[in-house]
Design an enzyme around this catalytic site. Structure first.
Site, PDB file in Angstrom:
ATOM      1  N   ASP A   1       7.569   0.870  -1.073  1.00 43.63           N
ATOM      2  CA  ASP A   1       6.829   1.449  -2.201  1.00 43.63           C
ATOM      3  C   ASP A   1       7.651   1.217  -3.474  1.00 43.63           C
ATOM      4  O   ASP A   1       8.808   0.780  -3.406  1.00 43.63           O
ATOM      5  CB  ASP A   1       6.659   2.952  -1.911  1.00 43.63           C
ATOM      6  CG  ASP A   1       5.783   3.668  -2.923  1.00 43.63           C
ATOM      7  OD1 ASP A   1       4.983   3.004  -3.619  1.00 43.63           O
ATOM      8  OD2 ASP A   1       5.896   4.906  -3.021  1.00 43.63           O
TER       9      ASP A   1
ATOM     10  N   GLU B   1       7.453  -2.466  -7.886  1.00 41.10           N
ATOM     11  CA  GLU B   1       6.925  -3.305  -8.990  1.00 41.10           C
ATOM     12  C   GLU B   1       8.034  -3.924  -9.824  1.00 41.10           C
ATOM     13  O   GLU B   1       7.807  -5.037 -10.321  1.00 41.10           O
ATOM     14  CB  GLU B   1       5.988  -2.458  -9.867  1.00 41.10           C
ATOM     15  CG  GLU B   1       4.686  -2.068  -9.191  1.00 41.10           C
ATOM     16  CD  GLU B   1       4.856  -1.062  -8.059  1.00 41.10           C
ATOM     17  OE1 GLU B   1       5.777  -0.242  -8.160  1.00 41.10           O
ATOM     18  OE2 GLU B   1       4.092  -1.117  -7.093  1.00 41.10           O
TER      19      GLU B   1
ATOM     20  N   ASP C   1      -2.250   3.873  -5.594  1.00 41.95           N
ATOM     21  CA  ASP C   1      -2.663   5.267  -5.799  1.00 41.95           C
ATOM     22  C   ASP C   1      -4.073   5.390  -6.359  1.00 41.95           C
ATOM     23  O   ASP C   1      -4.277   5.623  -7.550  1.00 41.95           O
ATOM     24  CB  ASP C   1      -1.670   5.971  -6.728  1.00 41.95           C
ATOM     25  CG  ASP C   1      -0.288   6.044  -6.114  1.00 41.95           C
ATOM     26  OD1 ASP C   1      -0.184   5.902  -4.875  1.00 41.95           O
ATOM     27  OD2 ASP C   1       0.680   6.236  -6.859  1.00 41.95           O
TER      28      ASP C   1
HETATM   29  O1  MIG Z   1       5.917   8.227  -7.252  1.00 41.39           O
HETATM   30  O2  MIG Z   1       6.315   8.194  -1.938  1.00 41.39           O
HETATM   31  O3  MIG Z   1       1.833   4.792  -3.980  1.00 41.39           O
HETATM   32  O4  MIG Z   1       1.563   6.064  -1.520  1.00 41.39           O
HETATM   33  O5  MIG Z   1       2.902   8.530  -1.175  1.00 41.39           O
HETATM   34  C1  MIG Z   1       5.070   8.260  -6.142  1.00 41.39           C
HETATM   35  C2  MIG Z   1       5.380   8.980  -2.597  1.00 41.39           C
HETATM   36  C3  MIG Z   1       5.681   7.472  -5.032  1.00 41.39           C
HETATM   37  C4  MIG Z   1       3.626   6.266  -4.561  1.00 41.39           C
HETATM   38  C5  MIG Z   1       2.851   5.617  -3.465  1.00 41.39           C
HETATM   39  C6  MIG Z   1       2.299   6.675  -2.556  1.00 41.39           C
HETATM   40  C7  MIG Z   1       3.424   7.504  -1.995  1.00 41.39           C
HETATM   41  C8  MIG Z   1       4.230   8.127  -3.138  1.00 41.39           C
HETATM   42  N1  MIG Z   1       4.723   7.073  -4.011  1.00 41.39           N
END
Ligand code: MIG
Length: 817
Positions: A426, A429, A502
């Site tokens: 995650d 980016e 998200d």
């Molecule tokens: O700032 O890890 O898209 O699926 O549950 C949020 C917490 C960070 C974003 C991800 C989401 C995940 C969440 N993350």
């Protein structure tokens, strides 16, 4: 910002190392900056093997023949091309031997057996045509560039014509209509929490589009990792442009003539998805977050108690100790190995999240290792790149450095030993709280082709998940890793599945997700899914169930939700929702052999899993605007229900004969029909002539030994082929041909029906029996002959489906009136 001391000895080594780095050609800096310079007149052509060079005296254009359908174009403003290097195209193999260069008064022409690339002498316009001289793509102005005074190098531009009825598809995960005509986009990977319709950019950079004009498709893959831009007739109705803030103007022209050919050809250069472990096609349950351990077990137990199949269970950031990657919160998870193995005994595979940010903490082994080995990204003046994410102040590995990738891959050893089956990447980016992402001046090693974050930003996430996948693959020996990533660039499909990020629990997002998954599928990312139910916000039972129904036919099926929402498991909304959710998740499991076979076709031949209607009938212009219906593989057409309270909906069926999956009614396609959509169904149609393999419902993949496989055979009065792929489902033995690929060919008349099977590969499944269910027979058979033997034991059930059993090794079965 704290200053980070640098060991002088190490630094010396780095300087000596400098020779091994590739350098980009510095533009010859004139006195005035170069403002929008266009190619002049080509006065010269050279050939070097499959490469052709044209120059206007200073700038050079290179044309490379890659395959009979693919030609690459590159521009060097000062005649010096950059070193061949691409994260998207690991190896540019030359797959064509027959090509020619022709010159006449008007043009130079590089031709293969399928396409021609024309370089017009008058103005350096480049165009492409097919073997029938039909022009498919044409420059509207010559390629051009503009000096970037702040950073060096050039903004590079290419502008082509845009025909009145030309449509555009692709570009990855863009949050908009399927047809991109009339729109403009930018690619800059962005953490886009609760993104909205038309928000751009979002998570991924897939600079590849497909054009369909006058019934003919071609693709353009603009392989440039800098911030890139696409305009499909937005600024000027008759122009399509793409440009980037740096790097080289380098694009591949990819010929069709069908959209499917374009996608397949795109996969030839960027690769396909390796076979995922079979369990990954099951249902996955996720939430931010399930903790402590007792909660995880309670969720798992409820699945089994409710008899709702599930294979994957996810641990979001709270499983870690202060969000430090590769650690465990011992209070919540005192004995993770025990928990994971007990979950595994009950059929659950545990997937854990891993973010790129590593907490600055000298008592934390990952940080210490990264610091000692100089694995973290640095700013232009050598300060470390530091920013805040979940763990607090963090530094970030430079995943564009191969040594860093190897180190990172090795970090998963502990997790794998504990039994973790998959990794979720995650925030890659990369996302940074407050500032959004890294500043432009952060330096990257870029596999020896150094650059700033301007060049590496869009590639960062893909290299992170690559390091993750490659590390897991080494550690797990011959077992297939499962990975899922949020960010990516073209080629990310070689390392990972993706989810759309998200999203929000609204009907609009259900609609958008349906489009995004189709778009990702035809943009080279086959294994994709949405957060079922919507990540933020609260779905009601109806929306959740409609989303489960769509998710049943998403290549990747996972429910997920944000921490500040109500719990959201398939049973959370009570009846009738729980039963309907169960019925669809069961359907997902029944169809796993079909999905798996379709995935094999992707892996081996580059077909997408989801195929929008336009891909079936691109010749019809009104299909260019259909975005609800798609086929799942090439046999099953799905039209999700996307509106609240919808009692019926219009569904377009492409030409041909289709069976309504629920009623078994035979319908002529090539038209729209009104289909009833009670809450417990969505429109599903099966193409006549299909053979759809079906496994018995299990609570998880591999729960029980398969005793027999059901073959759902749909009568057709023409010859139709289907494929059925099986293997061990968890190793790479398929790379050594240890698999079984069966081909079914069926054909029928008013009085007879034949089913034939041929087999390839070295794998033998353990079951012996096929249970045939033949739908749509126009006669009641008096005789069934299988490989010369008469089958006497058959019956016709209440739905008029003919049932009988026979050996899985059959070659030919003939049913006669
Ligand atoms: O700032 O890890 O898209 O699926 O549950 C949020 C917490 C960070 C974003 C991800 C989401 C995940 C969440 N993350």
């Amino acid at each position: 910002m704290e200053e980070n001391p640098i060991d002088p000895e190490l630094e010396l080594n780095k300087i000596l190392d400098d020779d091994t780095f590739q350098h980009v050609n510095n533009p010859i800096v004139g006195i005035k900056p170069i403002i929008k310079k266009y190619l002049g007149i080509p006065n010269h052509a050279d050939q070097l093997g499959n490469k052709f060079f044209f120059t206007d005296g200073e700038a050079k254009v290179e044309i490379v023949v890659v395959t009979p359908e693919i030609i690459r174009v590159r521009l060097a403003p000062h005649g010096v091309f950059l070193d061949e290097f691409s994260y998207a195209v690991p190896k540019l193999e030359q797959k064509v031997t027959a090509f020619t260069l022709l010159e006449n008064e008007k043009e130079y022409r590089v031709s293969t057996n399928s396409i021609n690339c024309h370089i017009r002498k008058e103005d350096f316009f480049i165009s492409f045509s097919d073997s029938k001289d039909h022009v498919t793509s044409m420059d509207a102005v010559p390629m051009h560039w503009e000096e970037n005074v702040s950073f060096g190098g050039y903004y590079v531009f290419c502008t082509k014509t845009c025909a009145p009825e030309e449509s555009f598809f692709g570009l990855g995960d863009k949050a908009t209509e399927l047809n991109l005509r009339g729109k403009r986009f930018v690619n800059w990977n962005t953490d886009a929490y609760s993104f909205q319709w038309n928000q751009d950019p979002i998570y991924r950079t897939i600079p590849f589009y497909i054009s369909v004009n006058e019934g003919i498709a071609h693709g353009i893959f603009f392989d440039n990792t800098f911030k890139s831009h696409f305009d499909f007739g937005a600024e000027k109705k008759d122009q399509t442009s793409f440009w980037a803030d740096g790097g080289e103007l380098q694009y591949y022209y990819i010929h069709g003539p069908h959209m499917m050919d374009v996608v397949k050809n795109y996969h030839i250069i960027t690769g396909t998805h390796p076979m995922p472990p079979l369990w990954a096609f099951g249902y996955h349950q996720c939430r931010w977050s399930y903790y402590p351990e007792a909660k995880v077990r309670a969720i798992a137990n409820t699945f089994r108690k409710e008899q709702i199949p599930c294979d994957g269970i996810y641990l979001d950031i709270d499983y870690m100790d202060g969000y430090r990657c590769f650690t465990w919160n011992k209070k919540y998870f005192p004995d993770p190995k025990k928990m994971i193995s007990e979950l595994a005994a009950d059929g659950f595979k545990t997937v854990v999240i891993i973010d790129p940010g590593i907490r600055v903490d000298d008592n934390y082994w990952v940080f210490k290792e990264g610091k000692e080995n100089r694995h973290f990204c640095r700013r232009s003046d050598d300060y470390f790149m530091e920013g805040h994410v979940w763990p607090g102040r963090c530094q970030f590995p430079d995943f564009t450095n191969p040594d860093v990738r190897t180190w990172w891959g090795g970090l998963f050893k502990g997790l794998v030993e504990m039994g973790v089956a998959g990794v979720w990447n995650d925030m890659n980016e990369p996302a940074v709280f407050g500032t959004g992402t890294f500043p432009d001046d952060v330096r990257h090693q870029y596999d020896g082709h150094r650059g700033s974050h301007r060049k590496a930003h869009n590639i960062y996430g893909m290299q992170m998940v690559r390091a993750t996948y490659e590390g897991l693959r080494t550690i797990m020996k011959n077992k297939r890793p499962f990975t899922i990533t949020r960010a990516g660039y073209s080629g990310v499909q070689r390392y990972s599945s993706v989810w759309t990020g998200d999203n929000v629990a609204t009907w609009e997002h259900l609609k958008l997700g349906n489009i995004q998954l189709q778009r990702l599928s035809i943009s080279g990312i086959p294994f994709c899914g949405t957060d079922i139910g919507g990540f933020s916000g609260e779905p009601d039972g109806e929306l959740f169930t409609r989303w489960i129904q769509m998710g049943t036919f998403s290549p990747f099926m996972r429910a997920h939700s944000a921490g500040d929402t109500k719990e959201r498991e398939p049973w959370s909304f009570g009846e009738p929702y729980t039963s309907i959710n169960r019925k669809f998740i069961e359907l997902r499991y029944r169809l796993i052999p079909y999905l798996y076979s379709t995935f094999w076709e992707h892996h081996r031949y580059g077909f997408p899993i989801l195929r929008p209607v336009v891909m079936q009938e691109q010749e019809q212009h009104n299909n260019h605007f259909r975005q609800d219906e798609f086929t799942y593989g090439d046999k099953i057409l799905i039209c999700p229900v996307l509106e609240q309270g919808q009692k019926s909906r219009i569904v377009y069926l492409p030409a041909g004969k289709w069976y309504n999956f629920w009623t078994l009614e035979l319908i002529d396609g090539g038209k729209e029909l009104d289909v009833l959509t009670p809450l417990d169904t969505i429109p599903i149609f099966v193409k006549a002539g299909s053979v759809i393999p079906e496994y018995p419902v299990m609570q998880y993949v591999g729960e029980k030994e398969i005793e027999e496989v059901k073959l759902n055979v749909y009568f057709s009065d023409y010859l139709a082929n289907s494929f059925f792929f099986e293997d061990y489902g968890e190793t790479f033995a398929y790379e050594q041909d240890i698999y079984s690929e069966k081909k079914f060919a069926v054909n029928g008349t008013k009085t007879s029906f034949t089913i034939q099977q041929s087999m390839e590969g070295l794998y033998t499944p353990r079951y012996e029996i096929y249970n045939f269910n033949v739908t749509g027979l126009p006669f009641t058979p008096s005789k069934i002959i299988a490989d010369g033997k008469t089958i006497t034991d058959f019956s016709v059930n209440a739905d008029k489906v003919l049932e009988f059993k026979y050996s899985k090794n059959f070659k030919k079965i003939v049913l006669t009136k």
